[in-house]
Design an enzyme around this catalytic site. Structure first.
Site, PDB file in Angstrom:
ATOM      1  N   LYS A  86       0.924  -9.640   5.362  1.00 19.35           N
ATOM      2  CA  LYS A  86       0.171  -8.742   6.258  1.00 19.35           C
ATOM      3  C   LYS A  86      -1.074  -8.209   5.541  1.00 19.35           C
ATOM      4  CE  LYS A  86       3.729  -6.000   7.118  1.00 19.35           C
ATOM      5  NZ  LYS A  86       4.778  -6.703   6.381  1.00 19.35           N
ATOM      6  N   CYS A 175      11.275   7.462  11.900  1.00 22.14           N
ATOM      7  CA  CYS A 175      11.607   6.591  10.767  1.00 22.14           C
ATOM      8  C   CYS A 175      12.060   7.340   9.523  1.00 22.14           C
ATOM      9  CB  CYS A 175      10.454   5.649  10.436  1.00 22.14           C
ATOM     10  SG  CYS A 175       8.927   6.427   9.935  1.00 22.14           S
ATOM     11  N   MET A 176      11.499   8.514   9.237  1.00 18.41           N
ATOM     12  CA  MET A 176      11.782   9.146   7.946  1.00 18.41           C
ATOM     13  C   MET A 176      12.397  10.530   8.047  1.00 18.41           C
ATOM     14  SD  MET A 176      10.923   6.800   5.984  1.00 18.41           S
ATOM     15  CE  MET A 176      11.332   7.730   4.513  1.00 18.41           C
ATOM     16  N   MET A 342      15.262   2.504   7.034  1.00 16.09           N
ATOM     17  CA  MET A 342      15.687   2.840   8.400  1.00 16.09           C
ATOM     18  C   MET A 342      17.179   2.637   8.670  1.00 16.09           C
ATOM     19  SD  MET A 342      12.864   3.810   8.899  1.00 16.09           S
ATOM     20  CE  MET A 342      11.375   3.459   8.022  1.00 16.09           C
ATOM     21  N   GLY A 379       8.353   3.559   5.858  1.00 16.41           N
ATOM     22  CA  GLY A 379       7.889   2.473   6.713  1.00 16.41           C
ATOM     23  C   GLY A 379       6.402   2.482   6.972  1.00 16.41           C
ATOM     24  N   GLN A 380       5.795   3.656   6.974  1.00 19.45           N
ATOM     25  CA  GLN A 380       4.385   3.759   7.368  1.00 19.45           C
ATOM     26  C   GLN A 380       3.516   4.204   6.196  1.00 19.45           C
ATOM     27  OE1 GLN A 380       3.520   5.102  11.497  1.00 19.45           O
ATOM     28  NE2 GLN A 380       5.416   6.213  11.183  1.00 19.45           N
TER      29      GLN A 380
HETATM   30 FE1  SF4 Z   1       2.413  -5.752   2.560  1.00 19.32          FE
HETATM   31 FE2  SF4 Z   1       2.980  -3.166   2.887  1.00 19.32          FE
HETATM   32 FE3  SF4 Z   1       1.752  -3.969   0.680  1.00 19.32          FE
HETATM   33 FE4  SF4 Z   1       0.449  -4.005   2.976  1.00 19.32          FE
HETATM   34  S1  SF4 Z   1       1.213  -2.168   1.939  1.00 19.32           S
HETATM   35  S2  SF4 Z   1       0.484  -5.641   1.444  1.00 19.32           S
HETATM   36  S3  SF4 Z   1       2.097  -4.527   4.404  1.00 19.32           S
HETATM   37  S4  SF4 Z   1       3.835  -4.536   1.333  1.00 19.32           S
END
Ligand code: SF4
Length: 754
Positions: A86, A175-176, A342, A379-380
């Site tokens: 990503k 999520c948290m 999660m 997660g964010q």
């Molecule tokens: Fe991948 Fe998360 Fe690192 Fe972005 S912050 S490169 S989505 S692991």
């Protein structure tokens, strides 16, 4: 042009669909097949941060002619040059189709273009009318762990100190919240005590309810590197599914969904039965509580007798032998690091799970040393630094303060310079209850920023309808999200690289992202939208900080009145360094890698060694927390467990990542995953359409048959709006954290015709 000016982009993909990416000169990721290989000319490289998950990877962004043409991991950042697929797609992200470029107002059922003035006048008048007619609690703000810290701080101040409502919440509640509540209950303060670098020292990794191979790849790569260098390292994975993380672990405990508090309590029972506890650490640093009052250690041991491995193994689905083995490894390793996300947080007993896991670390003394720590993954990108730390949640105020505490309210009123009583004493509406209030008419107008609750809330159809009953305003970067379909006004927002600001990732590290591009069309930063709204609502004097730097400087100053003190983290330092971890009270302070540890943490008393200073007696609390079977336990009518999660290539509801061709092609459409034996019993083959029914609704999708699923468990990822699995997950939540239960929903499945 020299060779160094030529950047080589390599995007790698495994045959199994799990991928990682590396820039030129960065670490490699074994066993992967080359998918894309292209050369780009790069004029300049700029330090930035990937914001597709809470790992907060440092990246170097390659620019040519004002365009983003390349990205690679930043070798000097905490992720040591490793990014996942990503993060490697940042150039493609700048070209995704469907960017919002002008405000839109719903007229005759359709969203039509409007000017900013027209749209914001309408928003301000509807908010003002609602406040005048129905009171200040008739309006709300719903934010995101993807806003910059400056934006969440400003929204929180505007609504709590200006408008006078605590109806400020956001998707970190989803999520948290259980992790945050668990830390506060145990240590008196939110946020993890440890850091990513602990992975370089741990001998045992206890991964529970997390899939870092796919969701936090650079961290799992660090764990595997530890194992490569020290083969005696043991990786334990607790997960009902045989995930990629489980596949690459030494021990996999495939617990029955919803029963893992039995495992943690049972491990504690073994630890005391086998005298594996660290009594010296307990005597010095720990007290025990039943939640209402302090109790003796003997009461804790008595409580644990119901959780002997032989008593719980059947319901848990893990043998007593394995429970004993894991308890021994956890307690006796030189350093044990727990990681979770999660799978532990999105649960009706999420806070109990969090406090008990910290409890295991505390009774064994597995905390406060390199490699020994409980560590929640997030997660964010900015749930921690942006939302939890600024107190942009319905029950919270900045720096760990609480709405319910009159001293905290008075303190914030003085700091913000507003009259006594400006901050309401009424705790605001948390995420689910906020949307329920939009449904029943208590909340008449709501501003939603940088998130897509129409797809991410549980029982999503119910809350989509709620958005239509309310005057709902959505600010977003792309058009046509599930939320926008139910909104009355849609505002075009800038992507994170089209504005500047600070994010705080999962190890208390603040990082700066510079503005690299101009936003398209008329899109604006969320901060600019909030400042405009403040002016139109008559709170322009209160919201006097109007640039990211000015807001950050104000927030730094506010932090000095708390134990979150990061006065020393200036924009200039952030621009020069690879992030800084708070506490960091002065500009010559290096930041704090390990909290509560003398020598690292500036707030620990001299000579204390370890000091849990967040609590009045400076001790951490171990709670006696009974396991209660899930209300979603399977029945003959609903004989399977439905569970949800993420996949490596997609972030959350896929509004950005699923528009990137390479990522969409890597994942395809989401499907329901079944164990082969369940598929056989249901008469279902791969690709067959199936109907999944729960007490909350029914959806259809296609079947995938895989041994990754535990027998009796159906899994679906939630990135795909075409398979909106959140429409049918349980509409229940933890009574303390108010975090919804996404992971355990009783379901029935039948094959249907296409
Ligand atoms: Fe991948 Fe998360 Fe690192 Fe972005 S912050 S490169 S989505 S692991």
């Amino acid at each position: 042009m020299s060779e160094a000016d030529v950047s080589r982009r390599e995007v790698l993909l495994t045959l199994g669909g799990v991928a990682a990416a590396v820039g030129a000169g960065a670490a490699t990721w074994g066993g992967l097949e080359l998918l894309v290989h292209q050369k780009q000319t790069v004029d300049s490289w700029t330090k930035a941060v990937c914001r597709f998950c809470g790992t907060g990877c440092g990246v170097m962004v390659g620019m040519t002619d004002g365009r983003v043409v390349d990205v690679r991991g930043d070798e000097l950042a905490h992720n040591k040059g490793v990014v996942c697929i990503k993060g490697s797609m940042l150039p493609e992200l700048t070209r995704i189709p469907g960017r919002l470029t002008s405000p839109k107002i719903r007229k005759d059922g359709k969203l039509v273009d409007a000017s900013w003035d027209e749209a914001m006048s309408l928003v301000a008048s509807r908010f003002s009318d609602s406040i005048r007619q129905f009171g200040r609690d008739s309006v709300a703000f719903y934010g995101s762990g993807q806003l910059f810290t400056e934006e969440s701080y400003t929204a929180n101040k505007l609504f709590k100190a200006g408008v006078g409502t605590n109806n400020v919440d956001g998707n970190p509640r989803l999520c948290m919240a259980s992790a945050a509540s668990g830390y506060v209950a145990t240590y008196g303060k939110d946020e993890p005590p440890g850091c990513y670098a602990d992975a370089d020292f741990a001998s045992v990794f206890f991964i529970i309810g997390a899939n870092p191979y796919e969701c936090h790849p650079p961290i799992f790569e660090r764990i595997r590197q530890r194992k490569r260098l020290h083969p005696e390292t043991v990786i334990i994975c607790v997960d009902p599914r045989r995930t990629k993380t489980a596949e690459h672990s030494d021990i996999h405990l495939p617990v029955v969904p919803g029963t893992d508090l039995l495992l943690l309590n049972s491990m504690a029972s073994v630890i005391f039965e086998e005298s594996l506890q660290d009594q010296g650490f307990i005597d010095k640093h720990v007290r025990f509580s039943d939640g209402d009052k302090d109790v003796e250690q003997a009461a804790f041991r008595q409580f644990l007798q119901a959780y002997a491995p032989e008593k719980v193994e059947h319901e848990l689905g893990v043998s007593a032998t394995d429970i004993r083995r894991v308890a021994y490894l956890f307690a006796r390793s030189p350093a044990t690091m727990s990681l979770w996300t999660m799978g532990m947080n999105q649960r009706v007993q999420g806070v109990f799970l969090n406090t008990m896991l910290s409890g295991l670390h505390l009774v064994t003394g597995q905390i406060g040393r390199p490699g020994a720590t409980p560590f929640s993954l997030t997660g964010q990108p900015n749930a921690c630094g942006g939302v939890r730390d600024t107190g942009a949640l319905a029950h919270a105020l900045p720096g760990g303060r609480l709405v319910a505490n009159p001293d905290h309210r008075r303190e914030m009123e003085e700091i913000w310079g507003v009259p006594r009583g400006s901050i309401s004493d009424k705790v605001g509406l948390d995420a689910v209850n906020l949307f329920r209030a939009m449904d029943d008419g208590r909340v008449k107008a709501a501003l939603i920023m940088c998130t897509n609750p129409g797809a991410s809330l549980p029982a999503a159809a119910r809350y989509q309808a709620a958005m239509e009953k309310c005057f709902t305003v959505v600010a977003d970067v792309v058009e046509d999200s599930e939320s926008q379909r139910h909104a009355q006004v849609v505002l075009p927002a800038a992507l994170w690289i089209e504005k500047e600001g600070v994010t705080g990732q999962g190890e208390r590290r603040y990082q700066f992202t510079p503005k690299l591009l101009n936003p398209p069309g008329e899109a604006r930063s969320d901060l600019a939208i909030l400042v405009d709204l403040a002016d139109r609502l008559g709170h322009g004097t209160l919201i006097s900080a109007r640039t990211p730097r000015a807001v950050w400087d104000e927030w730094r100053e506010v932090s000095t009145h708390s134990l979150y003190n990061f006065k020393g983290i200036t924009y200039d330092r952030l621009a020069a360094e690879r992030g800084l971890q708070w506490p960091c009270p002065s500009e010559d302070h290096p930041g704090t890698a390990r909290r509560f540890v003398e020598g690292d943490d500036p707030f620990v008393s001299k000579g204390a060694g370890i000091e849990f200073y967040g609590n009045h007696d400076k001790k951490a609390v171990v709670f006696l927390r009974p396991y209660v079977p899930s209300p979603e336990k399977v029945t003959p009518e609903y004989p399977l467990y439905l569970t949800t999660g993420r996949v490596l290539e997609q972030f959350h509801t896929g509004t950005m990542t699923d528009r990137i061709t390479e990522l969409h092609q890597a994942t395809g459409d989401a499907m329901f995953e079944f164990h082969p034996e369940d598929a056989r019993k249901l008469g279902v083959q791969a690709g067959d359409p199936v109907e999944v029914r729960t007490r909350y609704g029914t959806i259809t999708g296609k079947a995938r048959v895989t041994e990754r699923s535990r027998l009796g468990v159906v899994f679906a990822a939630f990135y795909d709006a075409k398979l909106l699995v959140n429409r049918v997950v349980a509409d229940t939540f933890d009574p303390v954290s108010k975090e919804p239960e996404f992971k355990v929903t009783a379901a029935s499945v039948r094959k249907v015709t296409a």
